[in-house]
Design a protein around this motif. Structure first.
Motif, PDB file in Angstrom:
ATOM      1  N   PRO A 262       6.849  12.390  -7.587  1.00 19.08           N
ATOM      2  CA  PRO A 262       5.461  12.489  -6.946  1.00 19.08           C
ATOM      3  C   PRO A 262       5.059  11.054  -6.623  1.00 19.08           C
ATOM      4  O   PRO A 262       5.602   9.782  -7.410  1.00 19.08           O
ATOM      5  CB  PRO A 262       4.666  12.962  -8.395  1.00 19.08           C
ATOM      6  N   LYS A 263       4.121  10.900  -5.701  1.00 19.20           N
ATOM      7  CA  LYS A 263       3.696   9.480  -5.148  1.00 19.20           C
ATOM      8  C   LYS A 263       4.990   8.651  -4.631  1.00 19.20           C
ATOM      9  O   LYS A 263       4.765   7.551  -4.696  1.00 19.20           O
ATOM     10  CB  LYS A 263       2.878   8.693  -6.057  1.00 19.20           C
ATOM     11  N   ARG A 397       4.757   2.992  -7.813  1.00 18.37           N
ATOM     12  CA  ARG A 397       4.645   4.397  -7.874  1.00 18.37           C
ATOM     13  C   ARG A 397       3.586   4.838  -8.838  1.00 18.37           C
ATOM     14  O   ARG A 397       2.733   5.515  -8.787  1.00 18.37           O
ATOM     15  CB  ARG A 397       5.889   5.027  -8.209  1.00 18.37           C
ATOM     16  N   ASP A 401       0.171   6.475  -8.432  1.00 18.64           N
ATOM     17  CA  ASP A 401      -0.325   7.848  -9.188  1.00 18.64           C
ATOM     18  C   ASP A 401      -1.391   7.420  -9.957  1.00 18.64           C
ATOM     19  O   ASP A 401      -2.553   8.467  -9.932  1.00 18.64           O
ATOM     20  CB  ASP A 401       0.962   7.775 -10.194  1.00 18.64           C
ATOM     21  N   TYR A 402      -1.829   6.483 -10.373  1.00 20.10           N
ATOM     22  CA  TYR A 402      -3.126   6.261 -11.325  1.00 20.10           C
ATOM     23  C   TYR A 402      -4.265   6.111 -10.190  1.00 20.10           C
ATOM     24  O   TYR A 402      -5.371   6.784 -10.670  1.00 20.10           O
ATOM     25  CB  TYR A 402      -3.240   4.986 -11.769  1.00 20.10           C
ATOM     26  N   TYR A 404      -4.603   7.801  -7.514  1.00 19.41           N
ATOM     27  CA  TYR A 404      -4.616   9.154  -6.911  1.00 19.41           C
ATOM     28  C   TYR A 404      -5.185  10.155  -7.870  1.00 19.41           C
ATOM     29  O   TYR A 404      -6.014  10.994  -7.626  1.00 19.41           O
ATOM     30  CB  TYR A 404      -3.408   9.769  -6.440  1.00 19.41           C
ATOM     31  N   ARG A 451       1.164   8.110 -16.195  1.00 16.06           N
ATOM     32  CA  ARG A 451       2.437   8.549 -16.345  1.00 16.06           C
ATOM     33  C   ARG A 451       3.580   8.004 -16.466  1.00 16.06           C
ATOM     34  O   ARG A 451       4.335   7.983 -15.265  1.00 16.06           O
ATOM     35  CB  ARG A 451       2.486   9.905 -15.333  1.00 16.06           C
TER      36      ARG A 451
END
Length: 561
Positions: A262-263, A397, A401-402, A404, A451
């Motif tokens: 992801p991302k 990444r 991710d943060y 988003y 994450r």
């Protein structure tokens, strides 16, 4: 700064005299009296939690019964010193407020340790590109957070000392069947030989008036998929095969999977690849069936729902199956050849890493490690599957991710504090469990505010390589894809054995703007703090080093992204 009523400032002739505070009547009343000032009211200025000795301690008596005339009874030298001191304090306070650091006078980070570096501008993590981006946010907080680094580095060292990449024990096929009896009863062990994708015919027992998707969980639990299934209904009845008075439908699984991360640009890769006429994806871009839906997970924090049966997942490939069926039934060799070149794909970016559900369903764990992983089941049915992985610098990444997924209060400060908290939680796990146990620990993954685990690419890839051969993987970097889309797509075409495109088709595929790019409001927040970047580089460094060894490619160290 503390707010006090009737506070006074005194100019001491002794330059070494320290400031002392004892305020009465304010909201932060102190019961401690200054032994030098003898209980008189004082005001103290603090910066970053430290008292500031501005030339000397100033005192001005401001009792209600005294007039301003008392001020002029001071000797000329004292009056000048007083005015000069007040000017200095005003300038200092104004500079902090204008620089955006006034919050540091009121609150401090819960993780402030150590001392300021002698020259923060010389930190290794600050390269020219970092420096150029600092205009987005004031730099004082980055300097303040530099005090975190020594203590956080100890946490990272503790984690690094416990990293051990061990080979997992593979489950037996009999054990896999016991866990997924229904799945193994639906998917056959052999597929049609004249189809590039794994397909087979199964009997359809419904009547002509029956809605074939009436009980599909993707429709029941998500309104946004209903229009997709309306299109599937319209096409369904015209693509049944008839033999011996029975109806048969063609079922298919994907030939290839875009499994992560992801991302990392998987959406952009998906959007470009589906423009190829030979590629047909699932009706939904990310079904997340292998990792979540087959366990009844929509959002793990919402608890478990009814498990999505494998038939619901297979329904998502019906449009592709219809075209393959058309080719199999075609009378002309040309039509057969055209349809038989179709290859089915699926692009759930959770497939590579998300095994959070195992703790709820598999109780025969060894030392906290999952006994079964997603790839075990995919390999049981599709040992020849092709797997595409898109990766990027794990530091960037995580920040993407943060930005988003965070819903509110997003900032470089908030990201730094969440990273610090996540590292502490990860270290606590590593003190008692193996690396694999912590990476796949659902409780830990839900507790971490960012994450971290998703960027541990080497851990996941090594576990996938225990069941699939290295030749079945195409590992790409987002940085390379962003700089040369055409080259990346040609690598994908070659990997999937796809036919060439016309110039017009290729131009449409390679020149379209990037998909799922960072939102403008997130771009306006600017980059993470250089100190946060350095912390994450230290954390991910050992994992990137192992990834370089596995792939024999130094580019995956991300020393220059």
């Amino acid at each position: 700064m503390r707010h006090c009523i009737n506070c006074c400032l005194q100019l001491s002739p002794d330059d070494t005299h320290e400031q002392r505070v004892g305020c009465r009547g304010g909201p932060h009343h102190s019961r401690h009296e200054c032994p030098v000032c003898k209980g008189e009211n004082k005001i103290v200025f603090r910066v970053d939690g430290k008292q500031m000795n501005l030339l000397a301690v100033l005192e001005v008596r401001a009792d209600g019964n005294e007039s301003w005339g008392g001020f002029f009874r001071f000797k000329k030298g004292k009056r000048c010193s007083l005015v000069f001191g007040l000017i200095i304090m005003t300038l200092v306070m104004a500079s902090y407020i204008l620089s955006g650091a006034h919050q540091e006078l009121l609150t401090s980070s819960p993780f402030h340790y150590g001392a300021f570096p002698s020259n923060p501008s010389l930190m290794d993590s600050e390269n020219p590109s970092d420096t150029k981006e600092q205009h987005h946010q004031p730099s004082v907080n980055n300097i303040s957070y530099m005090k975190d680094y020594p203590s956080i580095k100890l946490i990272i060292n503790s984690i690094t000392a416990r990293i051990e990449f061990t080979t997992r024990q593979l489950p037996a096929i009999e054990d896999l069947k016991k866990q997924e009896l229904h799945m193994f009863s639906v998917i056959p062990s052999k597929f049609l030989p004249n189809s590039k994708s794994p397909c087979w015919y199964e009997e359809f027992t419904g009547r002509n008036t029956t809605d074939p998707y009436l009980t599909n969980s993707y429709v029941l639990y998500s309104k946004r998929f209903r229009s997709t299934f309306d299109a599937l209904r319209k096409a369904f009845w015209g693509h049944l095969s008839h033999a011996h008075g029975k109806h048969f439908r063609l079922r298919c699984l994907p030939r290839f999977y875009i499994i992560g991360q992801p991302k990392c640009g998987t959406t952009d890769l998906y959007d470009r690849l589906r423009l190829h006429p030979e590629v047909k994806f699932s009706a939904i871009k990310e079904p997340h069936w292998w990792t979540r839906k087959r366990f009844g997970i929509v959002r793990l924090r919402d608890g478990l729902r009814d498990r999505y049966p494998v038939e619901d997942y297979l329904d998502l490939f019906d449009l592709a199956a219809h075209q393959i069926h058309q080719g199999l039934q075609a009378s002309s060799a040309k039509e057969q050849s055209k349809m038989n070149r179709i290859i089915i794909g699926e692009a759930s970016a959770s497939t590579m890493w998300d095994n959070n559900a195992w703790m709820f369903f598999y109780d025969n764990s060894t030392d906290g490690e999952p006994p079964f992983l997603t790839q075990d089941f995919i390999h049981a049915f599709q040992p020849d599957a092709k797997l595409i992985v898109m990766l990027r610098d794990p530091v960037e990444r995580l920040y993407s991710d943060y930005l988003y997924f965070a819903s509110s209060n997003k900032s470089a400060d908030d990201f730094h504090e969440k990273v610090t908290e996540a590292l502490q939680l990860f270290e606590n796990c590593m003190l008692d469990y193996s690396l694999r146990a912590c990476v796949y620990n659902n409780t830990l993954n839900n507790a971490m505010p960012v994450r971290l685990q998703v960027g541990l690419y080497a851990v996941y890839l090594l576990d996938w390589l225990t069941v699939f051969n290295k030749e079945q993987f195409l590992i790409l970097r987002l940085e390379d894809h962003a700089s040369n889309v055409k080259y990346t797509m040609h690598r994908v075409f070659q990997f999937l054995n796809l036919g060439p495109l016309s110039e017009k088709q290729e131009a449409l595929m390679t020149k379209s703007p990037a998909s799922n790019a960072r939102r403008p409001e997130d771009r306006n927040l600017g980059p993470m703090w250089p100190v946060t970047q350095r912390i994450l580089q230290d954390f991910y460094g050992p994992f990137n080093t192992r990834l370089v060894q596995v792939l024999a490619d130094e580019a995956f160290a991300w020393r220059k992204t």
